[in-house]
Design a protein around this motif. Structure first.
Motif, PDB file in Angstrom:
ATOM      1  N   ALA A 104       0.816  -1.232  -0.056  1.00 54.25           N
ATOM      2  CA  ALA A 104       0.190  -0.096  -0.019  1.00 54.25           C
ATOM      3  C   ALA A 104       0.808   1.199  -0.019  1.00 54.25           C
ATOM      4  N   ARG A 105       2.067   1.063   0.705  1.00 56.62           N
ATOM      5  CA  ARG A 105       2.849   2.380   0.938  1.00 56.62           C
ATOM      6  C   ARG A 105       3.424   2.558  -0.543  1.00 56.62           C
ATOM      7  N   LEU A 106       3.821   1.701  -1.271  1.00 60.79           N
ATOM      8  CA  LEU A 106       4.414   1.918  -2.385  1.00 60.79           C
ATOM      9  C   LEU A 106       3.597   2.187  -3.480  1.00 60.79           C
ATOM     10  N   VAL A 107       2.343   1.964  -3.679  1.00 60.09           N
ATOM     11  CA  VAL A 107       1.394   2.266  -4.290  1.00 60.09           C
ATOM     12  C   VAL A 107       0.994   3.515  -4.195  1.00 60.09           C
ATOM     13  N   GLU A 108       0.768   4.076  -2.886  1.00 67.98           N
ATOM     14  CA  GLU A 108       0.574   5.305  -2.533  1.00 67.98           C
ATOM     15  C   GLU A 108       1.742   6.388  -2.933  1.00 67.98           C
ATOM     16  N   TRP A 109       2.947   5.866  -3.019  1.00 64.75           N
ATOM     17  CA  TRP A 109       4.050   6.700  -3.287  1.00 64.75           C
ATOM     18  C   TRP A 109       4.006   6.767  -5.094  1.00 64.75           C
ATOM     19  N   VAL A 110       3.696   5.953  -5.776  1.00 67.32           N
ATOM     20  CA  VAL A 110       3.312   5.916  -7.234  1.00 67.32           C
ATOM     21  C   VAL A 110       2.317   6.898  -7.409  1.00 67.32           C
ATOM     22  N   TRP A 111       0.904   6.849  -6.551  1.00 71.73           N
ATOM     23  CA  TRP A 111       0.103   7.892  -6.852  1.00 71.73           C
ATOM     24  C   TRP A 111       0.617   9.170  -6.650  1.00 71.73           C
ATOM     25  N   GLN A 112       1.245   9.373  -5.660  1.00 71.14           N
ATOM     26  CA  GLN A 112       1.643  10.837  -5.195  1.00 71.14           C
ATOM     27  C   GLN A 112       2.493  11.340  -6.206  1.00 71.14           C
ATOM     28  N   GLU A 113       3.586  10.765  -6.390  1.00 74.19           N
ATOM     29  CA  GLU A 113       4.643  11.126  -7.400  1.00 74.19           C
ATOM     30  C   GLU A 113       4.489  10.972  -9.010  1.00 74.19           C
ATOM     31  N   GLY A 114       3.722   9.898  -9.323  1.00 77.96           N
ATOM     32  CA  GLY A 114       3.802   9.480 -10.914  1.00 77.96           C
ATOM     33  C   GLY A 114       2.453   9.756 -11.161  1.00 77.96           C
ATOM     34  N   VAL A 115       1.449   9.796 -10.662  1.00 74.27           N
ATOM     35  CA  VAL A 115       0.019   9.970 -11.125  1.00 74.27           C
ATOM     36  C   VAL A 115      -0.884  11.121 -11.027  1.00 74.27           C
ATOM     37  N   LEU A 116      -0.807  11.391  -9.574  1.00 74.91           N
ATOM     38  CA  LEU A 116      -1.558  12.747  -9.045  1.00 74.91           C
ATOM     39  C   LEU A 116      -1.341  13.907  -9.676  1.00 74.91           C
ATOM     40  N   PRO A 117      -0.035  14.254 -10.108  1.00 77.22           N
ATOM     41  CA  PRO A 117       0.286  15.715 -10.774  1.00 77.22           C
ATOM     42  C   PRO A 117      -0.373  15.413 -12.116  1.00 77.22           C
ATOM     43  N   TYR A 118      -0.671  14.329 -12.859  1.00 80.15           N
ATOM     44  CA  TYR A 118      -1.220  14.228 -14.019  1.00 80.15           C
ATOM     45  C   TYR A 118      -2.903  13.966 -14.009  1.00 80.15           C
ATOM     46  N   TRP A 119      -3.342  13.764 -12.898  1.00 76.23           N
ATOM     47  CA  TRP A 119      -4.433  12.900 -12.980  1.00 76.23           C
ATOM     48  C   TRP A 119      -5.670  13.716 -13.641  1.00 76.23           C
ATOM     49  N   GLU A 120      -5.842  15.052 -13.577  1.00 75.90           N
ATOM     50  CA  GLU A 120      -6.808  15.653 -14.314  1.00 75.90           C
ATOM     51  C   GLU A 120      -6.689  15.307 -15.875  1.00 75.90           C
ATOM     52  N   ARG A 121      -5.661  15.377 -16.141  1.00 80.37           N
ATOM     53  CA  ARG A 121      -5.475  15.456 -17.581  1.00 80.37           C
ATOM     54  C   ARG A 121      -5.654  13.837 -18.063  1.00 80.37           C
ATOM     55  N   ARG A 122      -5.105  13.020 -17.303  1.00 77.60           N
ATOM     56  CA  ARG A 122      -5.301  11.535 -17.583  1.00 77.60           C
ATOM     57  C   ARG A 122      -6.789  11.081 -17.482  1.00 77.60           C
ATOM     58  N   ARG A 123      -7.513  11.848 -16.426  1.00 71.49           N
ATOM     59  CA  ARG A 123      -8.948  11.334 -16.371  1.00 71.49           C
ATOM     60  C   ARG A 123      -9.989  11.963 -17.510  1.00 71.49           C
ATOM     61  N   ARG A 124      -9.525  13.029 -17.965  1.00 75.03           N
ATOM     62  CA  ARG A 124     -10.111  13.561 -19.444  1.00 75.03           C
ATOM     63  C   ARG A 124      -9.922  12.597 -20.400  1.00 75.03           C
TER      64      ARG A 124
END
Length: 330
Positions: free
Chosen positions: A130-150
């Motif tokens: 869980a901690r590793l997936v949280e790190w991937v979310w914070q570092e590699g996905v969340l900064p791009y999430w709004e664009r990826r979501r679209r």
């Protein structure tokens, strides 16, 4: 091959959902593979792979956990909870963290296909994952999430329109070409592995797009009332493969950016979805859509809270004419 028996009622009730957790786990799979399928993935890996590798180098147990969990033919079940519609990333990762230690080790043995290494005979593996997936979310996905979501929303709109035009068989065949396929007689092929078939009558069936070019299937144990097929969407990380080819003549006539929008609207999309796939600014995309609308090359209709644009018959004729001109040129 692995296949599911899907009743007509189950297929009729099936739906597309977005999952921030699935997007993050797909990104973890991409980091684990270390190689991208196209320029968008390669650029993302250049930005994030060094930090990921450094993190695992500093935590050998988690590094071993990742290698065990992402097996060659099976992913440890606790790592891929079947999505719920509207579920947040935090809610999904909490389900990973809550997996019982004994079940986690059993899932890892299955994905490995052999006994666990001594280093993984411990009770904190779910929390480490869980901690590793949280790190991937914070570092590699969340900064791009709004664009990826679209981009993901655009894919869902396109697939839904495809269902209305050609039925479910065409959509299922295109989810993961060569892996998913409608076999007829209520059978859905979900992968190439020789696993026993599953009966889905009465179950909920979800289709979940992700932007990395990967996918998997999951289901809930022990009752198996919810199944999911995770598949790579049409618009990818940097949008490069999501951009349609534009005939040179059409680009000269309309301007390349406007012609790109017209070619893209083979399936209905909103303004924000056009922005997500093309990378154009919101104002520019809106102006192009207005000009195409006024010229009768696209039409618009309301779908829920969104206004969707699609090519008209005149737009289709223009696209075909431009394509035929290119094909016949010396």
């Amino acid at each position: 091959m692995g296949w599911w028996q899907v009743s007509a009622d189950t297929l009729a009730r099936s739906r597309f959902v977005l999952s921030p957790y699935a997007e993050t786990f797909a990104s973890l799979k991409l980091l684990h593979a270390g190689a991208g399928a196209h320029p968008g993935e390669q650029a993302w890996l250049r930005a994030h792979l060094p930090a990921y590798r450094a993190r695992l180098a500093a935590d050998p147990v988690t590094a071993l956990l990742v290698r065990a969990g992402l097996g060659r033919h099976w992913i440890a079940d606790f790592l891929t909870p079947t999505p719920w519609d509207g579920e947040s990333f935090a809610e999904a990762v909490a389900r990973v963290r809550a997996a019982p230690p004994g079940a986690v080790r059993g899932h890892l043995r299955t994905s490995l296909g052999c006994p666990l290494p001594a280093e993984l005979e411990r009770d904190d593996l779910a929390d480490r994952a869980a901690r590793l997936v949280e790190w991937v979310w914070q570092e590699g996905v969340l900064p791009y999430w709004e664009r990826r979501r679209r981009v993901l929303e655009a894919d869902v709109v396109a697939r839904t329109a495809q269902v209305s035009r050609g039925g479910w068989a065409a959509v299922l065949d295109a989810l993961r070409p060569g892996r998913t396929r409608w076999l007829g007689e209520s059978r859905l092929q979900v992968n190439l592995h020789e696993y026993p078939p599953r009966e889905l009558s009465g179950a909920e069936l979800l289709f979940v797009p992700v932007t990395p070019q990967t996918g998997w299937v999951s289901w809930e144990e022990p009752r198996r009332e919810r199944y999911a097929v995770v598949y790579p969407c049409v618009g990818v990380l940097a949008g490069e493969r999501g951009r349609p080819p534009v005939p040179a003549g059409l680009g000269a006539l309309l301007g390349r950016a406007r012609a790109e929008v017209l070619v893209l609207l083979e399936t209905p999309m909103s303004t924000t979805q056009v922005v997500a796939v093309t990378g154009q600014g919101l104002g520019s995309a809106g102006r192009h859509l207005r000009v195409l609308l006024d010229a009768g090359l696209v039409a618009r209709r309301r779908a829920g809270r969104s206004v969707l644009y699609s090519r008209t018959a005149a737009g289709e004729v223009l696209i075909r004419s431009a394509g035929q001109h290119v094909a016949s040129a010396p």
